[in-house]
Design a protein around this motif. Sequence first.
Motif, PDB file in Angstrom:
ATOM      1  N   SER A  48       1.011  -0.942  -0.346  1.00  0.00           N
ATOM      2  CA  SER A  48       0.050   0.172   0.211  1.00  0.00           C
ATOM      3  C   SER A  48       0.568   0.986   0.319  1.00  0.00           C
ATOM      4  O   SER A  48       0.281   2.985  -0.594  1.00  0.00           O
ATOM      5  CB  SER A  48      -1.012  -0.058   1.328  1.00  0.00           C
ATOM      6  OG  SER A  48      -1.734  -0.846   1.047  1.00  0.00           O
ATOM      7  N   GLY A  51       1.902   1.909  -3.541  1.00  0.00           N
ATOM      8  CA  GLY A  51       0.636   2.399  -4.304  1.00  0.00           C
ATOM      9  C   GLY A  51      -0.376   4.112  -3.722  1.00  0.00           C
ATOM     10  O   GLY A  51       0.072   4.863  -4.769  1.00  0.00           O
ATOM     11  N   ALA A  55       0.571   7.904  -6.103  1.00  0.00           N
ATOM     12  CA  ALA A  55      -0.706   8.542  -6.254  1.00  0.00           C
ATOM     13  C   ALA A  55      -0.681   9.888  -5.488  1.00  0.00           C
ATOM     14  O   ALA A  55      -1.197  10.798  -5.835  1.00  0.00           O
ATOM     15  CB  ALA A  55      -2.364   8.242  -5.616  1.00  0.00           C
ATOM     16  N   TYR A  80      -1.762  14.710  -4.341  1.00  0.00           N
ATOM     17  CA  TYR A  80      -2.548  14.475  -5.090  1.00  0.00           C
ATOM     18  C   TYR A  80      -2.896  14.583  -6.436  1.00  0.00           C
ATOM     19  O   TYR A  80      -3.629  15.433  -7.045  1.00  0.00           O
ATOM     20  CB  TYR A  80      -3.727  14.013  -3.878  1.00  0.00           C
ATOM     21  CG  TYR A  80      -4.465  12.947  -4.961  1.00  0.00           C
ATOM     22  CD1 TYR A  80      -4.317  11.693  -5.072  1.00  0.00           C
ATOM     23  CD2 TYR A  80      -5.692  13.364  -5.700  1.00  0.00           C
ATOM     24  CE1 TYR A  80      -4.677  10.771  -5.901  1.00  0.00           C
ATOM     25  CE2 TYR A  80      -6.840  12.547  -6.240  1.00  0.00           C
ATOM     26  CZ  TYR A  80      -6.431  11.550  -6.882  1.00  0.00           C
ATOM     27  OH  TYR A  80      -7.170  10.681  -7.883  1.00  0.00           O
ATOM     28  N   VAL A  86      -7.698   6.006  -7.872  1.00  0.00           N
ATOM     29  CA  VAL A  86      -7.653   5.156  -6.859  1.00  0.00           C
ATOM     30  C   VAL A  86      -8.325   3.863  -6.401  1.00  0.00           C
ATOM     31  O   VAL A  86      -9.274   4.742  -6.025  1.00  0.00           O
ATOM     32  CB  VAL A  86      -6.495   5.146  -5.540  1.00  0.00           C
ATOM     33  CG1 VAL A  86      -6.069   3.683  -4.930  1.00  0.00           C
ATOM     34  CG2 VAL A  86      -5.185   6.038  -5.937  1.00  0.00           C
ATOM     35  N   ILE A 167      -4.508   2.885  -9.696  1.00  0.00           N
ATOM     36  CA  ILE A 167      -4.119   1.458  -9.054  1.00  0.00           C
ATOM     37  C   ILE A 167      -5.066   0.837  -7.691  1.00  0.00           C
ATOM     38  O   ILE A 167      -5.914   1.861  -7.112  1.00  0.00           O
ATOM     39  CB  ILE A 167      -2.869   2.222  -7.591  1.00  0.00           C
ATOM     40  CG1 ILE A 167      -2.253   3.402  -8.188  1.00  0.00           C
ATOM     41  CG2 ILE A 167      -3.082   1.886  -6.314  1.00  0.00           C
ATOM     42  CD1 ILE A 167      -1.548   4.431  -7.353  1.00  0.00           C
ATOM     43  N   ASP A 169      -5.883  -1.093  -5.070  1.00  0.00           N
ATOM     44  CA  ASP A 169      -5.797  -1.862  -3.373  1.00  0.00           C
ATOM     45  C   ASP A 169      -6.607  -2.398  -2.777  1.00  0.00           C
ATOM     46  O   ASP A 169      -7.493  -2.445  -2.117  1.00  0.00           O
ATOM     47  CB  ASP A 169      -5.184  -1.114  -2.463  1.00  0.00           C
ATOM     48  CG  ASP A 169      -4.402  -0.944  -1.856  1.00  0.00           C
ATOM     49  OD1 ASP A 169      -4.446  -2.351  -1.236  1.00  0.00           O
ATOM     50  OD2 ASP A 169      -3.476  -1.123  -0.878  1.00  0.00           O
TER      51      ASP A 169
END
Length: 309
Positions: A48, A51, A55, A80, A86, A167, A169
């Motif tokens: 994470s 990721g 981002a 961001y 995401v 992304i 997760d």
Amino acid sequence: MKPLEISDLTVGYKTLRGWITALSNVNLSIDKKGEILALVGESGSGKSTLGLAVAGLLSPNARANGSIKINGKEALGKPYNSKVAVIFQDALASLNPVLTIGEQLAEIFVIHEKLDRRKAIEKAKKFLLKVGLSEEFLDKYPHELSGGQRQRALISMALAMDPELIIADEPTTALDVTVQAKVLLVLKNLVKSVGIPMIYITHDIALAMHIADSIAIMYAGQIIELSSKYDIFENPLHPYTKALLKSIPTIDSDVEELYVIEGEPPNPDSFPKGCRFHPRCPLASDKCKSKMPEAINVNGRSVRCHLYG
Ligand SMILES: Nc1ncnc2c1ncn2[C@@H]1O[C@H](COP(=O)(O)OP(=O)(O)OP(=O)(O)O)[C@@H](O)[C@H]1O
Ligand code: SF4
Ligand SMILES: [Mg+2]
């Protein structure tokens, strides 16, 4: 220009017990649009964190060094990036509880494409259909949807942002197996057909084999093996990758027969000296206990293990 190029990324977190290292010297790239790269590893391996770093969503106590280029532009240290969509595991927390799915989706088109409300709702309808949700979902609130439907709604919102990169997760971890397979297929087909590169994060190597083109295996904040999923499946190089593949249940394996990797992954405040996997590795030598293996290239594949150095 590559959609994503990460060089020498290191991320630490400041905690009450001092600095911990969540990622060490990560190098990876996504070379073409529509490519799906899976990040696979046990809890705490840094998936994470990787990721979130891409981002631009790392928490304020994080410090990152290195480089993350998205379509050639440096993203590390920037706030961001709305071109990175995401999709998190907890869909209910990601959706706004007081707005209908249609309102949330339409809002994206109003903001990003300056559409008027009527046109935005029309477009929202089309995006819901792409993920297999009918028109009636426009007027539903998040709590009225099942887990799988919520993830589909989130996927449609991710696509609506016209992202350069997605992304995801662990987006299907909370779903039961059949729903998980359907949502995964929707996501895979969409990113492939629209041509959006995606990082797919999972602890499940079998699932990664289904969705990904290439796989990065993570252990204790490092990528220990990176190559195409076929290479990983047919000829895994790293002892940890071999162990992960051995632990995949098959239809005729009994629960008692399932392979379990002995020991626990190390805590980031006390990584072992040398190879971070050595306390659990059946092939560890004296060199493994004192010298950290560098990532080396073996026939176009990347592996971090002294057996190949
Ligand atoms: N905001 C934070 N502050 C301090 N430490 C953190 C923070 N976020 C993550 N960590 C630590 O960094 C390490 C990597 O965490 P990360 O969440 O990236 O792992 P993960 O592979 O995603 O794990 P999981 O499979 O459980 O989601 C862990 O040791 C974790 O405790
Ligand atoms: S470097 Fe040594 S301990 Fe680490 S995975 Fe390779 S053989 Fe095992
Ligand atoms: Mg995680």
